[in-house]
Enzyme design. Structure first.
Site, PDB file in Angstrom:
ATOM      1  N   PRO A   2       4.082 -16.888   0.884  1.00  0.00           N
ATOM      2  CG  PRO A   2       4.728 -19.091   1.888  1.00  0.00           C
ATOM      3  CD  PRO A   2       4.494 -18.418   1.253  1.00  0.00           C
ATOM      4  CD  GLU A   3       6.004 -11.540   4.984  1.00  0.00           C
ATOM      5  OE1 GLU A   3       6.093 -10.673   5.808  1.00  0.00           O
ATOM      6  OE2 GLU A   3       5.002 -11.161   4.450  1.00  0.00           O
TER       7      GLU A   3
END
Length: 275
Positions: A2-3
Site C-alpha cells: 500500500p501507498e
C-alpha cells in the site's frame, strides 16, 4: 502497495482501537520480516508496553509505545494490520506474523501472506535518523509548490521516477504517480530538469488532489489491500490510467499506452493528453 492513502486509512482506523491499550502478550511467528531487531528484544519490549499513538510516515504505520520506542511496520504488497474482537480462524492464523494480545483480550495482528513487509523497533535516536532519510509529507500544509520543486531540483531522471523517490517526497507509489501525472498532463518520462515552474505547480496540485481523494475513498484495492477494519478501498473505481493500458483515455478517447521502460514498473499514460 500500500501507498500513502492506504496506510493513512489503516492508521486512522486503528488509532481509536489501539491507543491507550496495554499489550499483555506478543507472539512473532516469522523472523524474516525483522529489521535491526531480534525476536527476543522485540517481544520483550512489546510485552507489558502500551500503544500511545498510531500514526503514519510515508508508507509506514508507526506505533509509538509508552516506553518511547516506535514499532514501524511497512505492509508492502500483501501485508495487513487488523484488530480482531475474536479468535483468529485457521486461515487467518496461518499468515499471522506478529500477534499482540491486548488487555481486553482483543488481538492486534500483522498478517502478511508473502512476508514482503518489514518490522522495525526504533528508539528515539534511531527514529530520528530513520524519518530524516524520508522526504516531506505531501499532505502537510507546509508542502507548498516551492517545497515540491526544491525537493525535485537537481535531478534529470524521469519525473515519474523522481516523485516516487521516498527521499524526495514521502508516500507516492506507482498507482498515484500514474494518476497524478495524468491529471497534470505531464509525460511520465519527461526529465525532471525540463519541467517548467508552471508544470511543477500543476503536478503539485495533482499529487495532493489525487492523494486526498484516495484517502477519502479509503485507498485503492487492486488485489490484497484491506483497510484497518478489513474492508476493500474504493478509489479503484476512480482510476483514470493505472491498470487501464489499451483502453480509451477518459479525456480525449485515444488509446492509453503502458510501458515498463521508465522504472521497470507499469506506467500507463495518454500520449495525446500528457506532454
Amino acid at each position: 502497495m500500500p501507498e500513502l492513502p492506504e496506510v493513512e486509512t489503516i492508521v486512522r482506523e486503528l488509532a481509536p482501537r489501539l491507543e491507550g491499550f496495554r499489550i499483555t502478550r506478543a507472539r512473532l511467528a516469522k523472523t524474516d520480516v525483522l529489521r535491526r531487531v531480534s525476536k527476543p528484544r522485540l517481544l520483550r519490549t512489546l510485552q507489558g508496553n502500551a500503544f500511545e499513538e498510531v500514526s503514519r510516515r510515508a508508507k509506514h504505520a508507526v506505533f509509538r509505545l509508552r516506553s518511547g520506542h516506535r514499532l514501524v511496520v511497512q505492509p508492502r504488497m500483501t501485508g495487513s494490520l487488523l484488530v480482531y474482537d475474536r479468535r483468529l480462524t485457521k486461515d487467518e492464523a496461518k499468515y499471522a506474523v506478529l500477534t499482540c494480545t491486548l488487555e481486553d483480550r482483543r488481538l492486534f495482528v500483522y498478517r502478511d501472506v508473502r512476508r514482503l513487509g518489514t518490522v522495525w523497533l526504533l528508539d528515539d535516536a534511531a527514529w530520528t535518523a530513520y524519518t530524516g532519510r524520508i522526504g516531506p509529507e505531501p499532505l502537510d500544509e507546509t508542502f507548498t509548490p516551492f517545497v515540491f520543486a526544491e525537493r525535485l531540483a537537481g535531478t534529470r531522471s524521469a519525473i515519474k521516477k523522481a516523485i516516487m523517490d521516498q527521499r524526495r517526497v514521502a508516500g507516492v507509489g506507482n498507482i498515484y504517480a500514474n494518476e497524478a501525472l495524468f491529471e497534470a498532463g505531464i509525460d511520465p518520462s519527461k526529465p525532471t530538469s525540463k519541467l517548467s515552474l508552471e508544470e511543477f505547480a500543476r503536478l503539485h496540485a495533482a499529487v495532493t488532489d489525487v492523494l486526498r481523494r484516495a484517502v477519502d475513498s479509503s485507498g485503492t484495492t487492486v488485489r490484497d489491500y484491506r483497510t484497518g477494519v478489513g474492508e476493500p478501498g474504493r478509489f479503484q473505481f476512480e482510476l483514470k490510467v493505472y491498470g487501464r493500458g489499451g483502453e480509451r483515455c477518459v479525456t480525449c478517447g485515444k488509446k492509453l499506452v503502458t510501458t515498463h521502460t521508465i522504472d521497470l514498473r507499469a506506467t500507463t499514460f495518454c500520449p495525446r493528453c500528457q506532454r
